[in-house]
Scaffold this motif. Structure first.
Motif, short mmCIF file in Angstrom:
data_model
loop_
_atom_site.label_atom_id
_atom_site.label_comp_id
_atom_site.label_asym_id
_atom_site.label_seq_id
_atom_site.Cartn_x
_atom_site.Cartn_y
_atom_site.Cartn_z
N GLY A 160 -31.75 13.81 -5.75
CA GLY A 160 -30.84 12.57 -5.33
C GLY A 160 -30.80 12.54 -3.85
O GLY A 160 -30.79 11.32 -3.28
N GLY A 180 -24.58 4.79 3.36
CA GLY A 180 -23.89 4.25 2.18
C GLY A 180 -24.00 4.41 0.96
O GLY A 180 -23.72 3.96 -0.02
N ASN A 181 -25.22 5.17 0.54
CA ASN A 181 -25.73 5.42 -0.63
C ASN A 181 -24.94 6.34 -1.72
O ASN A 181 -24.28 7.15 -1.34
CB ASN A 181 -27.41 6.04 -0.63
N LEU A 182 -25.03 6.04 -2.98
CA LEU A 182 -24.32 6.88 -3.89
C LEU A 182 -25.29 7.20 -5.17
O LEU A 182 -26.27 6.12 -5.59
CB LEU A 182 -23.22 5.87 -4.41
N ILE A 183 -25.24 8.36 -5.44
CA ILE A 183 -25.98 8.98 -6.87
C ILE A 183 -24.75 9.09 -7.54
O ILE A 183 -23.98 10.24 -7.74
CB ILE A 183 -26.74 10.06 -6.56
N ALA A 184 -24.64 8.24 -8.88
CA ALA A 184 -23.57 8.41 -9.86
C ALA A 184 -24.23 7.70 -11.14
O ALA A 184 -24.85 7.03 -11.05
CB ALA A 184 -22.22 7.81 -9.09
N ASP A 202 -19.58 -3.00 -16.56
CA ASP A 202 -20.61 -2.36 -15.42
C ASP A 202 -21.51 -1.43 -16.15
O ASP A 202 -22.80 -1.34 -16.02
CB ASP A 202 -19.77 -1.37 -14.45
N LEU A 238 3.50 -6.78 -6.42
CA LEU A 238 2.26 -6.76 -6.82
C LEU A 238 1.96 -5.24 -7.33
O LEU A 238 0.83 -5.34 -8.01
CB LEU A 238 1.65 -6.80 -5.29
N ILE A 254 -21.41 7.24 -13.32
CA ILE A 254 -20.24 6.74 -13.89
C ILE A 254 -20.07 5.01 -13.59
O ILE A 254 -20.06 4.87 -12.45
CB ILE A 254 -19.08 7.32 -13.55
N TYR A 286 -27.59 13.01 -16.96
CA TYR A 286 -27.06 12.56 -15.72
C TYR A 286 -28.11 12.12 -14.77
O TYR A 286 -27.90 11.08 -14.05
CB TYR A 286 -26.36 13.91 -14.90
N ILE A 316 -16.82 2.81 -14.68
CA ILE A 316 -15.50 3.01 -15.51
C ILE A 316 -15.23 1.84 -16.35
O ILE A 316 -14.70 1.84 -17.25
CB ILE A 316 -14.32 3.24 -14.61
N THR A 317 -15.82 0.60 -16.01
CA THR A 317 -15.74 -0.65 -16.75
C THR A 317 -16.82 -0.73 -17.48
O THR A 317 -17.85 -0.60 -17.28
CB THR A 317 -15.44 -2.00 -16.01
N TYR A 327 0.76 -1.22 -0.14
CA TYR A 327 0.16 0.05 -0.11
C TYR A 327 0.81 1.17 0.06
O TYR A 327 0.32 2.40 0.00
CB TYR A 327 -0.85 -0.05 1.21
N GLU A 370 -27.85 18.19 -20.72
CA GLU A 370 -26.76 17.59 -20.07
C GLU A 370 -27.06 16.84 -18.40
O GLU A 370 -27.00 15.84 -18.18
CB GLU A 370 -25.52 18.37 -19.70
N GLU A 391 -1.85 8.02 0.78
CA GLU A 391 -2.66 7.00 0.74
C GLU A 391 -3.53 6.66 2.14
O GLU A 391 -2.97 6.57 3.22
CB GLU A 391 -1.56 5.64 0.48
#
Ligand code: SF4
Ligand code: SF4
Ligand code: SF4
Lengths: 465, 474
Positions: free
Chosen positions: A177, A312-316, A324, A41, A318, A200, A320-321, A16, A196, A66
């Protein structure tokens, strides 16, 4: 285990450490040096600690970018024992919030009130539980915002005049949101600016109601009524695979009713809902009956509300992979399919035995109704099919009518955008045997008038006036 | 302790090392800004209440790391999204975390207006003088002469000067705390941490808007080692972006927000709902004008009261149990120039709401008469103000013209504004659209809180009726 500073020493799991050397520069006692072995690694070279002269000052830790890099620990000789999971002790668990449903509060609707279209929509919004409005003034939608500016402070709600439509739509993104009903009024150029943000919202599954009182375009155009944003609301809601339920009221009464419906649907699907009116509909004053209930909104479990249960919630939007993002698109498309099945709405006027079918939305539909009335008195079998949802287009109801129809006349204040919707949805529905399609179109802020529709039918039918 | 997730599940699904390390390049300043934010959140005990707005840029993945409520905003829009969250739940602690492209370029309007609005949100602005995520292009904060991918020969005169956001924000009235900090040595890092914590503390106390600019290292696009990048910030950025507190004032007021009201009685009163019965006076729909649908046009100049008169007709019709609509002309032409209104009255439902060929025209001035009189349909009625209208255009011979000195009567009554009520009286007498009492009831309703004006209006109405009955010909 209580640790006084003295028995704590800096430690880092080599996996790390990114070898940035910030900690080296930070240590005044030369306790840290760059390693000379690449960590297999990470492909990076972690630092090495020599803590003989360490004063436990912690400056090296403060220097480490980090989160699970350098930290003070009591373990000094076995890096591998320092698992990041244990930094904060036991993993914190907390109760997840459950969805609080909205409640219907019965009210006495009293007598019909006399209000203009935009006002009716504002009143529909407050009855539907909306206490948050963000907007930017633009004719001919501004009166709706002005009424909200009057009403909301009295209801301890929030009215904010944003710096632009771009800011306004993003404020909606925040409040939507957070799981609360919210809305804006805008008009065509402002709607363009919001696209735009709408994309979103759709991607992030944020509810909100956006009323677009369409005006003449392109460009600055003028402030008179047009219906030329139909392609935008049906096929151009920003970038990506986007769809929204689009409601098209035709009267002040429907401005209220469909605004209330919009709030229901936006939370049902976690997707914005667009209401399109035309400049006339925004300005027209008419009789409006209130419903016999109002809504007190709940709070959905997915909201980013700013409390323990929703932490714990997320509004997004994106991912990236690619897999997904594909999964997100599949989920959204599935939602669109559900809307197509469940949310088609339309109105028919004298369609039972109609042979000629007018198709029109918003105020032009009222003009068309006037024409139907007049033509019927002349014995011409004409009816009006009025989409209430511009998207999903009510193709199921329209398809059923098609076999009996020998002529379609599309009445619209645009250059064929409604006709395109009709053709596209019938084609997708596999209805290929179409009667001839003719049209009455006006632009530039001029709506097709009743007499123009009557004249068109007379011409088609060879009636000499 | 800090507010980081125990495992970064959102970073490549938490697999392997990614579950516990960031996506940032070695030595990147974002990691430190994150860390100081996470520690401050924990120390202030606000982890449950905090909502972090992730921007677009290298720190787009802030939400991978912060164990708080997370919302990811479009490029530059984080302050607007932050306001949306803050207003939804004023008890939440909302942090807008943005880079220099996000905040100082594409999002300038949002940050400036949010700062001047002054609502209690905290902005952390990471300024590393370059675009990171898109690969090292020129930022608004790029130094003069600095070479980037889009200023390959150095930022020159044509590209402007570095934008000093902290100073810009500090000179505005509403923000209450603005500081610029850096990360290049231990002293700066301790200050940076303190500043971030203070920015949050101010929000916890509902004091207002706070802004911390963090000068950060982007070793990757500076093409420097992390250590060299620290030196570069110190030696090259500092002279342009001086560190320190730019503004730190006590707020003029403490923000407080009530919970929204869902009290039905209050709401209904606000929107003017009433259960009161309005008396009806008409026996039937005025079929003598049209069996189904009657259209009227009222036209004049801005101050003539055409819109008010139109609304009163609509109200009268609705009181009588019919459907009615009113469409005003609106926009620039309604400010000053001509103002006209279309009214429809239908026994069942108004279909087409516009009135291109009305049954009845009320014209308040000569241009309106000239423009609309020729459009009045067969057997229609035109009512005009004879004080100001002196000629008639060609009209359908079956149309009846009733000229009434509306302005003269109103002036005589001492209030030119009642001209439109004179017109309504004339309309009643000339057309028998609805009984006198119907109109007077609607006028009384319309006067709501100016009840003392009712007798004057009644008189104006009566004078209009009388005048119509002895209409002057022109
Ligand atoms: S704790 Fe202080 S003395 Fe010890 S290694 Fe770190 S910086 Fe050096
Ligand atoms: S500061 Fe952290 S990441 Fe950088 S070299 Fe030191 S331990 Fe490694
Ligand atoms: S590109 Fe620059 S800003 Fe982005 S992560 Fe790397 S060092 Fe940080």
């Amino acid at each position: 285990m209580p640790n006084s500073r003295e028995n704590l020493l800096p430690a880092v799991d080599p996996a790390y450490c990114k070898g940035c050397a910030r900690c080296i520069d930070a240590c005044l006692h030369n306790c840290i040096e760059m390693g000379n072995e690449i960590n297999p690694l990470t492909g990076l070279t972690p630092v090495i600690l020599h803590l003989e002269d360490c004063t436990h000052c912690g400056l090296c830790v403060t220097a480490c970018p980090e989160p699970y890099g350098l930290h003070m620990d009591s373990i000094t000789d076995d890096y591998s024992a320092v698992r990041p999971e244990t930094f904060d002790g036991v993993v914190k668990t907390r109760p997840k919030a459950a969805s609080i449903p909205s409640t219907k509060i019965p009210i006495n609707p009293g007598k019909p009130i006399l209000i203009k279209g935009t006002y009716a929509s504002s009143i529909g919004a407050v009855l539907a539980g909306c206490r948050h409005f963000y907007g930017y003034p633009i004719t001919p939608s501004t009166e709706g915002a002005e009424l909200m500016a009057k009403l909301l402070p009295n209801l301890d709600g929030i009215f904010i005049q944003a710096v632009s439509e771009v800011a306004a739509i993003n404020m909606l993104y925040g409040t939507g949101g957070a799981g609360l009903p919210c809305m804006t009024f805008t008009s065509s150029p402002g709607f363009s600016l919001m696209l735009e943000g709408i994309s979103y919202m759709i991607g992030s599954e944020v509810p909100s109601v956006i009323v677009n009182i369409m005006r003449g375009g392109p460009g600055l155009g003028n402030i008179a009524p047009e219906q030329s944003d139909l392609k935008l609301v049906c096929h151009g809601l920003g970038h990506g695979n986007t769809q929204c339920v689009v409601l098209a009221p035709a009267t002040p009464q429907e401005m209220l009713d469909l605004t209330m419906l919009a709030f229901e649907l936006t939370f049902k699907y976690r997707n914005p809902v667009i209401i399109i009116g035309d400049g006339y509909l925004g300005q027209i004053t008419g009789k409006v009956s209130l419903p016999d209930y109002m809504i007190q909104p709940g709070l959905p479990d997915w909201a980013v509300y700013g409390d323990a249960g929703h932490r714990g919630n997320l509004i997004a939007s994106i991912d990236i992979t690619e897999p997904d993002l594909e999964a997100r698109n599949i989920r959204l498309n599935h939602k669109y399919d559900t809307m197509i099945k469940a949310e088609q709405r339309s109105d028919s006027f004298f369609c039972e035995d109609a042979e000629i079918l007018l198709v029109a939305m918003n105020t032009p539909a009222q003009m068309a109704k006037g024409a139907v009335q007049q033509l019927r008195s002349e014995g011409i079998k004409v009816g009006l099919f009025r989409p209430i949802t511009a998207w999903p287009f009510p193709v199921d109801a329209l398809s059923k009518l098609i076999p009996q129809i020998r002529q379609i006349v599309v009445v619209e204040a645009s250059n064929g955008q409604l006709e395109d919707e009709i053709r596209l949805s019938l084609s997708k529905a596999g209805v290929t045997q179409l009667p001839p399609i003719s049209f009455v179109r006006r632009f530039g802020g001029i709506l097709p008038q009743t007499h123009e529709i009557v004249e068109k039918i007379h011409a088609l039918e060879g009636v000499v006036a | 302790m800090s507010a980081f997730y125990n495992t970064f599940e959102r970073h490549s699904h938490g697999e392997g090392l990614k579950g516990h390390s960031t996506h940032y390049c070695p030595g990147c300043g974002h990691g430190l800004a994150h860390k100081f934010l996470a520690e401050s959140i924990d120390e202030l005990g606000i982890q449950d209440r905090t909502i972090a707005i992730s921007p677009v840029g290298c720190s787009v993945f802030l939400y991978y790391y912060m164990d708080v409520g997370n919302s990811q905003a479009a490029h530059g829009r984080a302050p607007a999204v932050a306001i949306g969250h803050k207003m939804a739940n004023p008890n939440s602690i909302v942090v807008s975390y943005q880079g220099d492209g996000d905040l100082a370029s594409i999002g300038l309007a949002e940050i400036i207006s949010a700062a001047q609005m002054g609502l209690p949100i905290s902005v952390i602005f990471v300024n590393n003088a370059i675009y990171g995520m898109t690969g090292g292009q020129m930022a608004p904060t790029t130094l003069k002469g600095m070479k980037t991918m889009t200023s390959p020969y150095g930022r020159n005169e044509n590209m402007g000067s570095p934008l000093k956001m902290a100073e810009l924000i500090a000179q505005m009235d509403s923000p209450i705390y603005v500081e610029r900090v850096a990360l290049f040595d231990s002293k700066q890092r301790i200050r940076a941490k303190k500043a971030i914590k203070k920015a949050l503390q101010i929000q916890v106390e509902n004091k207002g808007f706070s802004f911390v600019e963090v000068l950060a290292e982007c070793p990757t696009h500076l093409h420097l080692s992390p250590t060299e990048a620290q030196d570069w910030v110190k030696n090259s950025m500092l002279p342009v972006f001086p560190l320190g507190v730019k503004k730190d004032v006590e707020p003029t007021h403490i923000f407080s927000f009530e919970k929204p009201s869902f009290e039905s009685g209050k709401l209904l009163a606000l929107i003017g709902a009433t259960a009161e019965d309005v008396p009806k006076f008409a026996n039937s729909f005025p079929k003598h004008i049209d069996p189904l649908d009657i259209s009227l046009k009222l036209a004049g100049s801005g101050g003539d009261g055409a819109q008010t008169a139109a609304l009163l007709i609509t109200r009268t019709a609705i009181n009588e149990g019919f459907d009615s609509t009113h469409i005003p002309s609106y926009g620039p032409e309604s400010r000053g120039g001509t103002s006209y209104a279309d009214v429809h009255i239908a026994e069942m439902e108004v279909l087409s709401p516009s009135a291109p060929d009305p049954h009845i025209l009320i014209a308040f001035n000569q241009p309106s008469m000239d423009k609309f009189a020729p459009k009045v349909r067969e057997n229609g009625i035109i009512i005009g103000d004879s004080t100001v209208i002196h000629s008639m255009p060609a009209i359908d011979p079956t149309v009846k013209v009733v000229m009434v000195p509306m302005s003269a009567i109103a002036t005589e009554l001492g209030k030119i504004m009642v001209k439109n009520v004179v017109a309504l009286g004339a309309l009643q007498a000339a057309t028998g659209l609805f009984p006198e009492q119907s109109f007077l009831t609607a006028i009384q309703q319309g006067l709501k809180d100016k009840k003392e004006l009712f007798p004057l209006n009644v008189e104006a109405f009566h004078r209009g009726m009388e005048a119509a009955l002895k209409s002057e010909k022109i």
